[in-house]
Design a protein around this motif. Structure first.
Motif, PDB file in Angstrom:
ATOM      1  N   TYR A   1      12.129   2.537   3.959  1.00  8.99           N
ATOM      2  CA  TYR A   1      11.767   2.877   2.587  1.00  8.99           C
ATOM      3  C   TYR A   1      10.243   2.963   2.463  1.00  8.99           C
ATOM      4  CZ  TYR A   1      16.575   1.344   2.130  1.00  8.99           C
ATOM      5  OH  TYR A   1      17.931   1.186   2.306  1.00  8.99           O
ATOM      6  N   GLN A   2       9.742   4.183   2.320  1.00 13.01           N
ATOM      7  CA  GLN A   2       8.302   4.412   2.266  1.00 13.01           C
ATOM      8  C   GLN A   2       7.827   4.377   0.814  1.00 13.01           C
ATOM      9  OE1 GLN A   2       6.669   7.534   4.766  1.00 13.01           O
ATOM     10  NE2 GLN A   2       5.337   8.212   3.085  1.00 13.01           N
TER      11      GLN A   2
ATOM     12  N   THR B   1       0.817  -1.212   0.000  1.00 17.15           N
ATOM     13  CA  THR B   1       0.000   0.000   0.000  1.00 17.15           C
ATOM     14  C   THR B   1       0.848   1.259   0.000  1.00 17.15           C
ATOM     15  OG1 THR B   1      -0.109  -0.070   2.416  1.00 17.15           O
ATOM     16  CG2 THR B   1      -1.890  -1.140   1.197  1.00 17.15           C
ATOM     17  N   VAL B   2       0.292   2.304  -0.551  1.00 19.14           N
ATOM     18  CA  VAL B   2       0.949   3.606  -0.520  1.00 19.14           C
ATOM     19  C   VAL B   2       1.135   4.019   0.937  1.00 19.14           C
ATOM     20  CG1 VAL B   2       0.693   6.048  -1.076  1.00 19.14           C
ATOM     21  CG2 VAL B   2       0.028   4.305  -2.752  1.00 19.14           C
ATOM     22  N   GLY B   3       2.330   4.448   1.266  1.00 22.87           N
ATOM     23  CA  GLY B   3       2.630   4.845   2.631  1.00 22.87           C
ATOM     24  C   GLY B   3       3.270   3.763   3.466  1.00 22.87           C
ATOM     25  N   GLU B   4       3.215   2.503   2.997  1.00 20.52           N
ATOM     26  CA  GLU B   4       3.845   1.404   3.742  1.00 20.52           C
ATOM     27  C   GLU B   4       5.358   1.628   3.796  1.00 20.52           C
ATOM     28  OE1 GLU B   4       4.291  -3.488   3.543  1.00 20.52           O
ATOM     29  OE2 GLU B   4       2.937  -2.443   2.170  1.00 20.52           O
ATOM     30  N   ILE B   5       5.965   1.342   4.939  1.00 27.74           N
ATOM     31  CA  ILE B   5       7.402   1.533   5.111  1.00 27.74           C
ATOM     32  C   ILE B   5       8.078   0.168   5.212  1.00 27.74           C
ATOM     33  CG2 ILE B   5       9.218   2.500   6.579  1.00 27.74           C
ATOM     34  CD1 ILE B   5       7.321   4.682   7.393  1.00 27.74           C
ATOM     35  N   LEU B   6       9.006  -0.088   4.319  1.00 22.85           N
ATOM     36  CA  LEU B   6       9.755  -1.346   4.292  1.00 22.85           C
ATOM     37  C   LEU B   6      11.063  -1.176   5.052  1.00 22.85           C
ATOM     38  CD1 LEU B   6       9.312  -2.251   0.502  1.00 22.85           C
ATOM     39  CD2 LEU B   6       7.800  -2.813   2.409  1.00 22.85           C
TER      40      LEU B   6
ATOM     41  N   GLY C   1       9.670   5.296  -4.247  1.00 26.04           N
ATOM     42  CA  GLY C   1       9.597   5.430  -2.805  1.00 26.04           C
ATOM     43  C   GLY C   1      10.489   6.544  -2.303  1.00 26.04           C
ATOM     44  N   ILE C   2      10.508   6.686  -0.988  1.00 31.77           N
ATOM     45  CA  ILE C   2      11.342   7.687  -0.325  1.00 31.77           C
ATOM     46  C   ILE C   2      12.165   7.003   0.759  1.00 31.77           C
ATOM     47  CG2 ILE C   2      11.339   9.727   1.181  1.00 31.77           C
ATOM     48  CD1 ILE C   2      10.632  10.459  -1.613  1.00 31.77           C
TER      49      ILE C   2
END
Length: 515
Positions: A34-35, A25-30, A52-53
């Protein structure tokens, strides 16, 4: 925008089923870092590509997600780790490679721009100066990769990214055991060819398929100058030499030097006066202009042939003068010897190869033991001249026919031996491994006879070493000084079927060419 290339895909296919990870999903942070910001696309190997960011360094990244992780993702992760060790302005930076077992992902530099493939699709073929600049950047990147002892293995218009700032970067290394330094260098010739013509001269795969090059009857691509005006002769020669396996490939550094010379000439607006190539096939450059190797070899070859002809006629003249009653020389019987290819140097092929008409009674299915022989009779569909009919193979759980047998094929039995050029096989999907074999007889349309054929026929080309990646395969290897009567087109590995689980392919048509 393409952020992951779609070239060489056999590594992903070989690893087993590649399924996209179910809806990140959008906004998920790995990895707590890493968002995920935007789902860009799914690449041709079945992986999700996200923009991502990096929340720690606050920079944009590309995240490539694969499901499952673990052993099946090992090759992708190893390639990423290897690529991260090479730092070069024309290589996409790899930042991280993480395996979470249920999924794996690679984090790399985000490039604002588009792939060469997409650029050509939007704008058409490039002018020679820009084509040279792009190829120069790619060759420079390969020089850095090869200096470390590694191979890139995926030089392709989909992995060649053109940034909005005109920076050219090479992405998505996927080297495996089948790749080589030479293949990397020859792929630069493919990049040049594609940039100049909008067509790709190498075999292509799957959804990433590019327009195929215009080819002659032997399957060789037409030169760029034959397709469009304005391509300088020396650039045309360089491109075709890189694609011609009869011409020794240079080292990447030598190619970079030559392309750099041409690139500099274009920047100084002296492009049209740059002169002949200085490229030397031995792997370096010379201080004086050198003719391309094919022209030199043709010239030398012509002189040698003239000398041999003169010598032969001289000897015959002397022989005939001393033997006034000598009888004419007899020809060799083409059917003598019982070998797969019978020597007949007195009747060597001349001219261009022609398509040999094949009829239903000249072909049959070969299905060695452990096969059920249910496909008997379907061989007629591969020679009926109709691409809509086909020999439809069964589905298997594994690409090697479920591990039950060596493969399946079509035996071609010609009425009499003749000189052959190549076999062209049209399939319903890319990815089938096909080899070409020849023998001296058909031991019978039985399981035992088919087993004898598979074990005794000599291979002219080997499809087991690497999966062929186009839905049209040109198989050659015939000796021009021999004649053949029995030819086996043998499938040893099947591609994954996209519509139904399992491995399967249809053989739509088989064409035989000879003299």
């Amino acid at each position: 925008m393409t952020q992951v290339g779609e070239g060489h895909e056999t590594a992903a296919d070989e690893a087993g089923p590649v399924l996209t990870f179910g809806a990140p999903t959008v906004g998920e942070i790995l990895a707590e870092r890493y968002q995920l910001e935007q789902h860009v696309n799914n690449d041709s190997a079945g992986r999700q590509v996200w923009r991502g960011i990096d929340v720690v360094l606050r920079r944009p990244v590309a995240v490539v997600l694969r499901h499952p992780g673990g052993d099946s993702a090992a090759e992708m992760l190893q390639a990423a780790v290897a690529a991260s060790r090479v730092l070069h302005p024309n290589l996409v930076g790899v930042y991280d490679a993480i395996d979470e077992e249920q999924r794996a992902y690679v984090v790399r530099e985000w490039v604002d721009g588009e792939s060469l493939r997409d650029l050509i699709a939007a704008e058409g073929p490039l002018d020679p100066a820009r084509a040279i600049a792009i190829a120069h950047s790619v060759a420079d990147a390969l020089t850095a990769v090869h200096a470390t002892g590694m191979v890139h293995g995926n030089v392709h218009p989909g992995t060649t990214l053109i940034g909005d700032d005109n920076r050219v970067v090479l992405a998505d290394a996927r080297a495996d055991a089948a790749d080589s330094v030479e293949a990397d260098v020859r792929a630069v010739g493919g990049i040049l060819y594609f940039a100049l013509t909008g067509h790709w001269p190498h075999t292509e795969v799957g959804r990433s398929a590019l327009p195929d090059a215009t080819r002659d009857s032997a399957g060789n691509p037409a030169a760029p100058r034959q397709i469009r005006a304005g391509v300088p002769a020396y650039l045309d020669d360089l491109t075709m030499d890189l694609l011609d396996r009869r011409v020794a490939a240079p080292a990447a550094e030598a190619l970079t030097a030559e392309l750099g010379r041409l690139d500099a000439a274009a920047e100084e607006e002296e492009f049209e006066d740059v002169g002949p190539l200085r490229f030397v096939q031995g792997g370096g450059t010379s201080s004086e202009p050198a003719r391309s190797a094919p022209k030199i070899m043709l010239g030398v070859g012509a002189l040698v042939i003239i000398a041999i002809i003169g010598l032969v006629f001289g000897i015959r003249a002397i022989s005939n003068s001393s033997k006034p009653n000598a009888s004419p020389t007899s020809t060799v019987d083409a059917n003598t010897g019982g070998q797969p290819g019978t020597d007949d140097p007195s009747d060597a092929p001349q001219g261009d190869p022609v398509k040999i008409p094949l009829t239903e009674d000249m072909v049959r299915i070969v299905d060695p033991p452990q096969g059920d022989r249910d496909d008997t009779g379907e061989s007629k569909y591969v020679v009926d001249g109709d691409q809509d009919t086909a020999w439809k193979l069964s589905y298997f759980k594994q690409p090697n026919f479920g591990g039950r047998k060596a493969g399946m094929g079509v035996l071609i039995h010609l009425p009499e031996p003749r000189a052959l050029s190549d076999v062209r096989v049209y399939t319903s999907a890319p990815g089938a491994a096909i080899d070409l074999r020849v023998g001296d007889k058909d031991p019978g349309d039985t399981s035992k006879g088919d087993d004898t054929i598979v074990k005794s026929y000599a291979r002219l080309s080997d499809g087991d070493g690497a999966v062929n990646t186009g839905d049209k395969q040109i198989l050659d290897g015939f000796d021009p000084d021999k004649k053949y009567q029995y030819v086996l087109v043998f499938l040893t590995k099947l591609p994954r079927n996209e519509d139904t689980p399992g491995y399967q392919v249809n053989v739509n048509e088989i064409e035989l060419y000879g003299f």
